[in-house]
Scaffold this motif. Structure first.
Motif, short mmCIF file in Angstrom:
data_model
loop_
_atom_site.label_atom_id
_atom_site.label_comp_id
_atom_site.label_asym_id
_atom_site.label_seq_id
_atom_site.Cartn_x
_atom_site.Cartn_y
_atom_site.Cartn_z
N LEU A 27 0.04 1.69 5.33
CA LEU A 27 0.30 0.44 4.65
C LEU A 27 1.75 0.38 4.16
O LEU A 27 2.34 1.42 3.87
CB LEU A 27 -0.63 0.30 3.44
CG LEU A 27 -2.12 0.18 3.77
CD1 LEU A 27 -2.92 0.19 2.48
CD2 LEU A 27 -2.41 -1.06 4.56
N PRO A 28 2.32 -0.82 4.05
CA PRO A 28 3.71 -0.93 3.61
C PRO A 28 3.88 -0.78 2.10
O PRO A 28 4.97 -0.97 1.59
CB PRO A 28 4.11 -2.33 4.06
CG PRO A 28 2.85 -3.08 4.08
CD PRO A 28 1.78 -2.10 4.49
N LEU A 29 2.82 -0.47 1.38
CA LEU A 29 2.92 -0.28 -0.05
C LEU A 29 2.08 0.94 -0.45
O LEU A 29 1.23 1.38 0.29
CB LEU A 29 2.43 -1.51 -0.81
CG LEU A 29 1.04 -2.02 -0.41
CD1 LEU A 29 0.06 -1.71 -1.50
CD2 LEU A 29 1.12 -3.48 -0.13
N SER A 30 2.35 1.46 -1.60
CA SER A 30 1.66 2.66 -2.05
C SER A 30 0.32 2.30 -2.68
O SER A 30 0.24 1.38 -3.48
CB SER A 30 2.52 3.40 -3.07
OG SER A 30 1.81 4.48 -3.61
N VAL A 31 -0.72 3.05 -2.34
CA VAL A 31 -2.03 2.82 -2.93
C VAL A 31 -2.42 4.00 -3.82
O VAL A 31 -3.58 4.15 -4.19
CB VAL A 31 -3.10 2.58 -1.86
CG1 VAL A 31 -2.85 1.29 -1.12
CG2 VAL A 31 -3.19 3.74 -0.90
N GLU A 32 -1.46 4.84 -4.15
CA GLU A 32 -1.73 6.01 -4.97
C GLU A 32 -2.00 5.64 -6.43
O GLU A 32 -2.85 6.21 -7.07
CB GLU A 32 -0.56 6.99 -4.90
CG GLU A 32 -0.28 7.51 -3.51
CD GLU A 32 -1.42 8.32 -2.94
OE1 GLU A 32 -2.03 9.10 -3.70
OE2 GLU A 32 -1.70 8.17 -1.74
N THR A 33 -1.27 4.67 -6.95
CA THR A 33 -1.43 4.24 -8.34
C THR A 33 -2.25 2.95 -8.36
O THR A 33 -1.79 1.92 -7.88
CB THR A 33 -0.06 4.00 -8.99
OG1 THR A 33 0.75 5.14 -8.77
CG2 THR A 33 -0.20 3.75 -10.47
N MET A 40 0.67 -5.54 -8.11
CA MET A 40 1.31 -6.10 -6.91
C MET A 40 0.39 -7.12 -6.22
O MET A 40 0.85 -8.17 -5.78
CB MET A 40 1.68 -4.99 -5.94
CG MET A 40 2.70 -4.01 -6.49
SD MET A 40 4.24 -4.80 -6.94
CE MET A 40 5.01 -4.90 -5.37
N MET A 41 -0.90 -6.82 -6.15
CA MET A 41 -1.83 -7.76 -5.53
C MET A 41 -1.97 -9.02 -6.36
O MET A 41 -2.05 -10.13 -5.81
CB MET A 41 -3.18 -7.09 -5.32
CG MET A 41 -3.18 -6.03 -4.25
SD MET A 41 -4.76 -5.22 -4.04
CE MET A 41 -5.73 -6.55 -3.38
N THR A 42 -1.99 -8.87 -7.69
CA THR A 42 -2.08 -10.03 -8.57
C THR A 42 -0.85 -10.93 -8.41
O THR A 42 -0.97 -12.16 -8.34
CB THR A 42 -2.23 -9.59 -10.03
OG1 THR A 42 -3.37 -8.73 -10.13
CG2 THR A 42 -2.39 -10.76 -10.95
N GLY A 46 -1.32 -14.42 -6.81
CA GLY A 46 -1.02 -15.40 -7.84
C GLY A 46 0.13 -16.31 -7.45
O GLY A 46 0.12 -17.50 -7.76
N SER A 47 1.13 -15.77 -6.77
CA SER A 47 2.24 -16.61 -6.33
C SER A 47 1.79 -17.61 -5.27
O SER A 47 2.25 -18.76 -5.25
CB SER A 47 3.39 -15.75 -5.80
OG SER A 47 2.98 -15.05 -4.65
N GLY A 48 0.88 -17.21 -4.41
CA GLY A 48 0.35 -18.15 -3.42
C GLY A 48 -0.47 -19.25 -4.06
O GLY A 48 -0.39 -20.42 -3.67
N LEU A 49 -1.24 -18.89 -5.07
CA LEU A 49 -2.04 -19.89 -5.77
C LEU A 49 -1.15 -20.81 -6.58
O LEU A 49 -1.36 -22.03 -6.63
CB LEU A 49 -3.05 -19.20 -6.69
CG LEU A 49 -4.02 -20.09 -7.43
CD1 LEU A 49 -4.91 -20.84 -6.44
CD2 LEU A 49 -4.85 -19.28 -8.38
N ALA A 50 -0.12 -20.27 -7.22
CA ALA A 50 0.79 -21.09 -8.01
C ALA A 50 1.58 -22.06 -7.14
O ALA A 50 1.91 -23.17 -7.58
CB ALA A 50 1.75 -20.18 -8.79
N ALA A 51 1.86 -21.67 -5.91
CA ALA A 51 2.61 -22.55 -5.01
C ALA A 51 1.84 -23.83 -4.72
O ALA A 51 2.44 -24.88 -4.48
CB ALA A 51 2.93 -21.81 -3.71
N LEU A 52 0.52 -23.76 -4.76
CA LEU A 52 -0.27 -24.98 -4.52
C LEU A 52 -0.06 -26.02 -5.61
O LEU A 52 -0.12 -27.22 -5.35
CB LEU A 52 -1.77 -24.62 -4.45
CG LEU A 52 -2.19 -23.74 -3.29
CD1 LEU A 52 -3.65 -23.33 -3.46
CD2 LEU A 52 -1.98 -24.46 -1.99
#
Length: 55
Positions: A27-33, A40-42, A46-52
């Motif tokens: 994956l292009p991001l770390s899933v260790e933490t 990061m997922m939020t 959240g940015s996609g939802l806010a764009a609407l």
């Protein structure tokens, strides 16, 4: 003839690549933490939802 040479090339490239195996290693991001991943997922979703609402 060309197909065989392409197949040989791709298999040699795969053999030469030294990467770690296991879940989450490709994956292009770390899933260790967990908390950083949650943040990061939020932000991403959240940015996609806010764009609407702002477009």
């Amino acid at each position: 003839m060309l197909g065989q040479s392409i197949l040989r090339f791709t298999t040699s490239v795969v053999r030469r690549s030294h990467h770690e195996d296991g879940p989450g290693k490709n994956l292009p991001l770390s899933v260790e933490t967990k908390w950083r991943l949650l943040l990061m997922m939020t932000l991403y979703f959240g940015s996609g939802l806010a764009a609407l609402f702002f477009l």
